[in-house]
Structures are given as structure tokens and as C-alpha cells.
Design an enzyme around this catalytic site. Structure first.
Site, PDB file in Angstrom:
ATOM      1  N   ASP A 290     -12.059   0.610   1.839  1.00  0.00           N
ATOM      2  CA  ASP A 290     -11.190   0.788   3.000  1.00  0.00           C
ATOM      3  C   ASP A 290     -12.041   1.116   4.227  1.00  0.00           C
ATOM      4  O   ASP A 290     -13.144   1.671   4.112  1.00  0.00           O
ATOM      5  CB  ASP A 290     -10.204   1.924   2.711  1.00  0.00           C
ATOM      6  CG  ASP A 290      -9.014   1.899   3.646  1.00  0.00           C
ATOM      7  OD1 ASP A 290      -8.874   0.915   4.401  1.00  0.00           O
ATOM      8  OD2 ASP A 290      -8.221   2.863   3.616  1.00  0.00           O
TER       9      ASP A 290
ATOM     10  N   GLU B  12       0.856  -1.188   0.000  1.00  0.00           N
ATOM     11  CA  GLU B  12       0.000   0.000   0.000  1.00  0.00           C
ATOM     12  C   GLU B  12       0.892   1.237   0.000  1.00  0.00           C
ATOM     13  O   GLU B  12       1.823   1.338   0.814  1.00  0.00           O
ATOM     14  CB  GLU B  12      -0.925   0.034   1.212  1.00  0.00           C
ATOM     15  CG  GLU B  12      -1.835   1.264   1.222  1.00  0.00           C
ATOM     16  CD  GLU B  12      -2.775   1.324   2.417  1.00  0.00           C
ATOM     17  OE1 GLU B  12      -3.509   2.311   2.539  1.00  0.00           O
ATOM     18  OE2 GLU B  12      -2.759   0.372   3.231  1.00  0.00           O
TER      19      GLU B  12
ATOM     20  N   GLU C 284      -6.566  -4.876   8.591  1.00  0.00           N
ATOM     21  CA  GLU C 284      -5.566  -3.819   8.817  1.00  0.00           C
ATOM     22  C   GLU C 284      -5.189  -3.784  10.290  1.00  0.00           C
ATOM     23  O   GLU C 284      -5.978  -4.163  11.160  1.00  0.00           O
ATOM     24  CB  GLU C 284      -6.139  -2.455   8.411  1.00  0.00           C
ATOM     25  CG  GLU C 284      -6.322  -2.255   6.930  1.00  0.00           C
ATOM     26  CD  GLU C 284      -6.776  -0.830   6.623  1.00  0.00           C
ATOM     27  OE1 GLU C 284      -6.026  -0.108   5.951  1.00  0.00           O
ATOM     28  OE2 GLU C 284      -7.884  -0.447   7.051  1.00  0.00           O
TER      29      GLU C 284
ATOM     30  N   ASN D  89      -4.596   4.989  -2.137  1.00  0.00           N
ATOM     31  CA  ASN D  89      -5.826   5.568  -1.583  1.00  0.00           C
ATOM     32  C   ASN D  89      -6.316   6.727  -2.435  1.00  0.00           C
ATOM     33  O   ASN D  89      -5.516   7.539  -2.924  1.00  0.00           O
ATOM     34  CB  ASN D  89      -5.578   6.059  -0.148  1.00  0.00           C
ATOM     35  CG  ASN D  89      -5.379   4.923   0.825  1.00  0.00           C
ATOM     36  OD1 ASN D  89      -6.330   4.281   1.247  1.00  0.00           O
ATOM     37  ND2 ASN D  89      -4.111   4.657   1.164  1.00  0.00           N
TER      38      ASN D  89
ATOM     39  N   GLU E 246      -8.123   2.263  -3.342  1.00  0.00           N
ATOM     40  CA  GLU E 246      -8.880   2.128  -2.102  1.00  0.00           C
ATOM     41  C   GLU E 246      -9.702   3.379  -1.854  1.00  0.00           C
ATOM     42  O   GLU E 246      -9.196   4.505  -1.971  1.00  0.00           O
ATOM     43  CB  GLU E 246      -7.929   1.886  -0.929  1.00  0.00           C
ATOM     44  CG  GLU E 246      -7.136   0.592  -1.039  1.00  0.00           C
ATOM     45  CD  GLU E 246      -6.274   0.349   0.177  1.00  0.00           C
ATOM     46  OE1 GLU E 246      -6.315   1.170   1.111  1.00  0.00           O
ATOM     47  OE2 GLU E 246      -5.567  -0.679   0.220  1.00  0.00           O
TER      48      GLU E 246
END
Length: 806
Positions: free
Chosen positions: A690, A573, A747, A628, A660
Site C-alpha cells: 500500500d 477494501e 488509489e 490493512n 495490505e
């Protein structure tokens, strides 16, 4: 008198007498037409017209005399000496040319008299020289008193012709002059003929070589006709040429955009169609009218030199508003014609359009082009004047900074036209709420300023106005059949407590506005001194961030994601980091909100996307990269095109890119967000939800869009086995994912206990410090190299190094 009549009726052929009179009349009329042209000319042109005038006049007088002599029948043989006959013609031409030259030398009665006397004497000289060429069988006896009378009659007729004809410009003047001159010539001739008595004498012989009456008639008629016709032809050609030239000039003048007016002696002589339209009158109404003072007035006195630009006012003939004009003048005196002497052409330019354009430019320089409110430059001037006013009058003053809530989102969702409509509507409501002498202005974007001048004490008056503004701006704005959300946050500063200058008052009102936004928007706040430092710090941070993005101070760290079954890293990520040149590493929780507040999140998000895709494309292993998306990016219609362009430019396979999004980002414009997600999905890009479980409609969201992955929020994962409810929620989400066949990522995994639990519940992927900390791209070789044996966990020494760098 009786002798004159007896001579005329008994000794002359009246038919020839009539012909002589007609020749004389035609010649004299032609003479005065030529004379009018001569008076209007100068230099060589004048000399040419004078020569032609003298030739025609002298020939006419000479022809009249000899035709009348042929009509004379004394009953004796007669003849004419060639020498005397030609000499009389020369005398006539010279005297006539001289007389007209004297008369036209200067426009005065004295010159007319002098010229008339010279013409009359010339007619007399020609007559009696011609009589000297007359030969007959006898002797001529003269009555001197009658001879003198004939000269007087000739001079009188010529003088009266010049005086009464004047410049002979018109046909009427030319007819009067020609008629009187003809009368003087005829009177002189027949009076002079009555002054002679022929005493027959047979001893006097008439030589055969003398000119006979028939030959003289033919010669006189031919010569005179040619000269008169030539004179008339010259006048006709010159008149036609002048008319053609005048018509061409008039057509050109009428085609001109500017008004043209010809003035002589202060009065209008001619004008084109544009000038007639300006004053609202026909040309016939204008000719002869005075121009200056009556129709045209200048704004200021000054020299009226040729080519000097002057501004003035034009007064329409029928009345009405005066027209602002610009005037250029030029003399028309070409030095060749007397009638152009003192003639001035004025070019009159209508300044109404220019003044309107200048006024519009002034207006645009001081007002916002979209809303019509005073702009930033005008605000500075008007606010300074308002401060001076309240200092002198004792009134109170406040500055209110107005910022429209969520304007950027509405502008992105519905387009710039809708954004403009919101701004125009907001400006309209501000103007309705604010009463003079208070006023509103637009600073730019969605930010406005209201300057309140009130008679009451502050802050009560400012609070009342701020409340009214919030209430009025809170109503939805109509646009294209729908209603767009509208609201505002306000910051208020007071004079003189919060500043004594325009700059200080506006800066402090802006700080109060930041405080209002932090309080949840839709409220107003007054400036307080303690907020100065924190807001200034936040602004400095926003300024540094903007510069940092441009200077490449931001970097991307990558946190690994591992398969829960065997712990092998399957992707990363991308997380933005800011290495400030003086402050060091700044956490994302500090600069990401600043980027969102100041419109920098779009540029920041695009940079991270490009950097992450480029780095991932360089890895030997085809690992996935997750990036993101901010809410603003998600609702941008250009997002799919941007992602497509980045994939092409970096060469990254679409299946390796994972975007995300959060649930909260969807609901600002649900349909547009779904449209963008479907377009991204069509590119082959994977979409992950997310922070699952923190939104309001998670299940309906999963039903609306086929997500490729669900990420359980770390707030649930970190409480596994700590709180029973968190453990149950995690187990339920994992079961939901299996039922929907959607992979689930946990996460915030930090302990072996959490790993074992998630693996036992068939979690798909894990992410957290237990797998690996975020690290720069050059620290990822152990996972990204194809030949390297990828460890299940980040090595301890790497974790320590990464921890220190983070």
C-alpha cells in the site's frame, strides 16, 4: 558381742548361714528395685507394685530367717509348727508392704523414718513369731535386753536403708538400700538368736507331724526363689517395656521437624535431635541446664498456659544470633507415675523460614517482582511521605514520569524475555542516576516514576535530572549478544505549582509525558495547564474506544475496486468506522492513532479481519476482500496462525483475501516482517504493498518479496495532469509494474480524466470516489449478488446515501 559371735560360729552351719545372707541380699536388692517402680506409679499401678514389693520383701525376710534357723544346730531334735511358720510369713509381708507404703506416701525424711521403723518392727515381729514356731527337746530362756537390742538393730538398718536409698532411681541407690536392709535383717536375726538359751528337757516331745529342717529348707527355697525371680522378672519386663517405649518415643521425637524439650522443675530433662540442632549442643550438655531465661526467653510476659502459642528467642549454647521461635507447651502428667509429675513438654518451632517468607511477602507487596523497584502501592505511600518531608524542610520536589520509547515493538519483535531484560536494565540505570532521598518506582508495563527531592530550586534541578535520565536511558541495552534500542520520554510535574497531592502530581506528570511523546519522543516536557484539556480528551477517547471495541460499536465499510479495462467491480477494501453512541461517526484519522498509542490496534485489527472475512464469505460472487495490517500486527509472530484460524472459521478461500501493508511497517524489523509475509503467502493469501512511492526503499522492497499487487499512493494519482512530475511518476510506476508483472492499483481516483489516463497506461485496477464510496455491507447487494447486474459505477442515489452515512 562375744555371745553373738559364739552363737554364730559354734551353733550354726556357716554354709547355710552364707546361703541365708545371699538370699537376703538378693531379696532386698529386688525389693528396692520394685520400690523404685512403686514410687513412680500412681493409682492401680502403684497398688500392684506395692503388693509385689511387700511380697518379695516379706518372703526374703522370711526365707532368710528360716534358712538361718535350719543352719542352727542346738544338738537336740527340732521341728517347726506349720501354723506359726505361715503366720510369720504373713506378718512379714504385711509389715513390709505397710512400711514401704508409708515411706513412699510422701517424699520426706519423716516418712522414711516412719517407714523404716515399720519395716524394722515387721522384721522383729516375723523373727519372733517364727521363733514361736520353733519346737525342740527343751525350754527356751530369753535375754530380754538382747531381744530389745535386736529390734533396735533391725529398725536402724531398715531406716538407714530408706533414708540413704531415697527414691532408689539408680542401681547404686538400690544397692545401698538393699545392702543396709539386708544388714539390719541379718543383725536382728543373729542378735535375737544369741538372746536364747535352750534348757534340755527329755520330757518334751517333738511331734512327728512338725516340719522338718529339710522340708522347711525345700519349701523356703522354692517359695523364695519363685517370688524373687518373679519380682526380678517383673522389673526386667517393665524396664524393657519402658526402654522400648522410650526408644520409640525418641525415634518419633527425633523424626519431628520441630524441636521438643522436656522440662521438669525449670531444668531440661530430655530433648530431641531437632532441639539439640537449634541450640547447637549435644543432649548430654543440655540435661540439667535451666531452660527459661538462660536458653529460651519470651518476647512478652504472659500466662504460660497449656496449648497457648507464645513467641520468643532461643539463644544457642555456643553463642551467635538469637533464633526466633514459636513455643507450645503441654503437661506430661498422666496421673499414673510420680516421675511425670510437673513434667512439661515444649514444642519449639523455628520461625526463621517463616519470618524470611513473611519478609519476602512484605517485600513483594511493596516492590516490583521483576525490577525490584517500589511498586505502585509503595509509591503512593512514599510519595505522600516525601510531600510531608518537603513541606516541613523547605526542600523542592518533582515527579518525573518515564516511558520507554518503542518498548512494545521490541517486546513483540524479540519476545517477552527480551522485554523483561530491557525493563531490568532500565530500572538499573534509573537507580544509578537517582540518589537518595530521591527514588524511582515502577508503575507497570514500561512506565516508571522518579520522585526527586532536592535542595535547590525547581524547575532547574528537575530539568538537570530529566536530562541525565534521557542521556543514560538512550544507550542500547545488551541482550543475548546483541544490542536492543533503548530510549525514553519524560514528563515532569513540580510541587506545589502543579499539584499538592500525590495523585495530582502523578496525573500531571503523565500529561506532560503525552506531550513529550507528541514532540517526537526522546525528550522531556514540563506540565502546562493548557495541555490538560487536550490530553484528557485524548484519554477519554482511548477509554471509549476500548469500551467501544468490547460493546461492538465499530463497523466495517467497504470501498469497491474495479478493473480499469471495463469498470467491473472485482473486490472491496475493508475500512474500519466507529459509530460513537454520543459523538456519532468518528473518522479513522482520529481513532486509529489513539488505538496505536494505547495498545488497542491489535484487538481492533483482529476484529476488522474477522468481520471482513465473514462478510466476504457470505457474498454470492467470489469477490476479493482487502484488509490493512498495522505495523504491530505485521511483526506479531502469531499473525499467520491468526489468519489461518480466521479463514477456517469463516470459510473464506485464502485466494480471496488480500492483506495490505505499508513500506514503513517493514523496516521496523525487516527480517521478521518478511518471514511473516512468506508464511502468509504459503497459506495462499495475496499480499499488496500500500502507498507505494512514499517509502525510502521501494525498489529494494520489490526485489526482496514477490508482492501480488502494488497500490499507487493517492497523493500521486490526484495530481495527474495537475503536476507534470506526478504524471511522470504514475506512468513510471505503471511501467515498473508491467515489467515486473505485478498488477498496479491506483488509489484516489475521482475524475473521468484520471480514469481515461490510467486506462490508457494499462493500469490494472482503480479505487476511489469515482468508482464508489465506502459503504456498509448491506449496501453492496448490487455488486455482490450473483443474479444482479453489476454496475460499473456506484449508482448516483447510492453514492448520495453513502455520502450522507459517511
Amino acid at each position: 558381742m562375744l555371745k553373738f559371735l559364739t552363737c554364730l560360729t559354734t551353733q550354726h552351719d556357716l554354709r547355710l548361714v552364707l546361703i541365708a545372707g545371699l538370699v537376703c541380699l538378693a531379696g532386698c536388692f529386688t525389693t528396692f528395685r520394685l520400690y523404685s517402680r512403686m514410687r513412680g506409679a500412681r493409682g492401680v499401678v502403684r497398688a500392684a507394685w506395692l503388693l509385689l514389693t511387700g511380697l518379695v520383701a516379706g518372703s526374703s525376710v522370711w526365707a532368710t530367717h528360716f534358712i538361718a534357723m535350719v543352719a542352727f544346730t542346738p544338738g537336740l531334735k527340732t521341728g517347726y509348727s506349720p501354723t506359726g511358720t505361715l503366720l510369720s510369713l504373713m506378718i512379714a509381708v504385711l509389715f513390709m508392704g505397710g512400711g514401704f507404703a508409708v515411706a513412699s506416701a510422701q517424699r520426706s525424711t519423716t516418712n522414711d523414718f516412719a517407714g523404716g521403723v515399720l519395716l524394722g518392727l515387721g522384721v522383729a515381729a516375723m523373727h519372733y513369731m517364727g521363733m514361736s514356731a520353733f519346737v525342740t527337746q527343751g525350754h527356751l530362756v530369753w535375754e530380754h535386753a538382747t531381744v530389745g537390742l535386736s529390734a533396735i538393730l533391725g529398725v536402724s538398718g531398715a531406716t538407714a536403708a530408706l533414708v540413704l536409698a531415697g527414691q532408689a532411681r539408680s542401681a547404686r541407690g538400690q544397692a545401698i538400700g538393699g545392702g543396709l536392709l539386708c544388714l539390719g535383717i541379718v543383725a536382728l536375726h543373729f542378735t535375737g538368736m544369741s538372746a536364747i538359751t535352750i534348757v534340755p528337757d527329755a520330757s518334751v516331745a517333738v511331734p512327728d507331724q512338725l516340719l522338718s529342717g529339710g522340708m522347711l529348707t525345700l519349701a523356703v527355697g522354692s517359695i523364695t526363689s519363685m517370688i524373687i525371680l518373679g519380682g526380678l522378672g517383673a522389673v526386667a519386663i517393665e524396664s524393657q517395656t519402658s526402654r522400648s517405649a522410650l526408644e520409640r518415643i525418641r525415634r518419633l521425637a527425633n523424626a519431628a521437624y520441630e524441636g521438643l524439650v522436656v522440662v521438669q522443675s525449670g531444668r531440661i530433662n530430655d530433648a530431641n535431635a531437632a532441639f539439640c540442632d537449634l541450640v547447637g549442643a549435644e543432649l548430654s550438655e543440655l540435661v540439667g541446664r535451666p531452660l527459661l531465661g538462660a536458653i529460651l526467653t519470651f518476647d512478652e510476659s504472659g500466662p504460660n498456659r497449656e496449648g497457648v502459642r507464645r513467641e520468643g528467642k532461643l539463644r544457642p549454647i555456643a553463642g551467635g544470633r538469637e533464633i526466633p521461635v514459636e513455643v507450645f507447651s503441654r503437661l506430661m502428667d498422666d496421673g499414673a507415675r510420680v516421675e511425670t509429675s510437673g513434667l512439661t513438654v515444649l514444642a519449639v518451632r523455628d520461625l526463621r523460614e517463616r519470618r524470611a517468607a513473611e519478609e519476602k511477602i512484605r517485600y513483594l507487596a511493596e516492590h516490583d517482582g521483576l525490577t525490584g523497584l517500589p511498586n505502585r502501592n509503595s509509591l503512593q505511600t512514599r510519595l505522600a511521605a516525601a510531600i510531608e518531608r518537603v513541606e516541613a524542610s523547605g526542600e523542592s520536589l518533582s515527579v518525573i514520569c518515564v516511558d520507554l520509547d518503542h518498548f512494545k515493538e521490541a517486546n513483540d519483535q524479540h519476545g517477552h524475555v527480551a522485554g523483561d531484560a530491557i525493563l531490568v536494565e532500565a530500572a538499573r540505570r534509573l537507580q544509578l542516576t537517582v540518589q537518595a532521598p530521591s527514588f524511582a518506582a515502577r508503575l507497570g508495563g514500561d512506565e516508571f516514576i522518579v520522585v526527586q527531592i532536592a535542595g535547590g530550586d525547581q524547575p532547574g534541578a528537575a530539568a538537570e535530572l530529566a536530562g541525565a535520565l534521557i542521556e543514560r536511558l538512550s544507550a542500547p541495552a545488551p541482550y543475548a549478544g546483541q544490542e536492543l534500542a533503548l530510549g525514553a520520554s519524560l514528563g515532569v510535574s513540580l510541587y506545589p505549582d502543579d499539584g499538592r497531592t500525590a495523585e495530582a502530581l502523578m496525573a500531571n506528570a503523565d500529561m506532560a509525558l503525552y506531550r513529550a511523546k507528541e514532540s517526537g519522543r526522546g525528550v522531556y516536557r514540563f506540565f502546562k495547564r493548557e495541555m490538560d484539556d487536550s490530553i484528557r480528551e485524548r484519554r477519554n477517547l482511548a477509554r471509549d474506544l476500548r469500551q467501544g471495541i468490547a460493546d461492538g460499536e465499530l463497523i466495517v465499510h467497504y470501498q469497491p475496486l474495479a478493473r480499469a479495462t471495463d469498470g467491473e467491480v472485482c473486490g472491496f477494501e475493508a475500512l474500519a468506522r466507529w459509530k460513537h453512541p454520543t459523538r456519532g461517526m468518528i473518522p479513522p484519522l482520529e481513532f486509529i492513532p489513539v488505538a496505536e498509542e494505547n495498545g488497542l490496534i491489535g484487538a481492533l485489527g483482529e476484529w476488522v479481519l474477522r468481520r471482513a472475512c465473514a462478510d466476504a464469505a457470505s457474498w454470492e460472487k467470489p469477490l476479493r476482500i482487502a484488509v490493512n495490517l498495522s505495523p504491530i500486527q505485521l511483526h506479531n509472530p502469531a499473525l499467520p496462525s491468526l489468519v489461518h484460524e480466521v479463514l477456517i472459521s469463516t470459510g473464506l478461500s485464502p485466494s480471496r483475501l488480500e492483506l495490505e501493508i505499508t513500506e514503513s511497517a517493514l523496516f521496523k524489523d525487516y527480517q521478521r516482517a518478511l518471514d511473516n509475509l512468506r508464511r502468509l503467502k504459503a497459506l495462499g493469501v495475496r499480499i499488496a504493498m500500500d502507498d507505494f512511492g512514499t517509502g525510502f526503499s521501494s525498489l529494494s522492497t520489490l526485489q526482496s518479496f514477490p508482492f501480488d499487487k502494488i497500490k499507487i499512493d493517492k497523493s500521486f494519482v490526484e495530481n495527474i495532469h495537475r503536476h507534470d512530475r506526478a504524471t511522470v511518476i504514475v506512468r513510471a510506476v505503471l511501467g515498473l509494474g508491467r515489467s515486473l508483472e505485478i498488477p498496479v492499483v491506483a488509489e484516489g481516483v475521482e475524475t473521468e480524466e484520471q480514469i481515461l489516463f490510467l486506462r490508457g497506461e494499462n493500469c490494472t485496477e482503480l479505487q476511489g470516489y469515482a468508482i464508489g464510496r465506502p459503504a456498509p455491507v448491506d449496501a453492496l447487494a448490487a455488486w455482490t449478488m450473483a443474479t444482479a447486474g453489476a454496475p460499473a459505477r456506484q449508482p448516483a442515489e447510492t453514492r448520495r446515501a453513502v455520502k450522507r452515512s459517511a
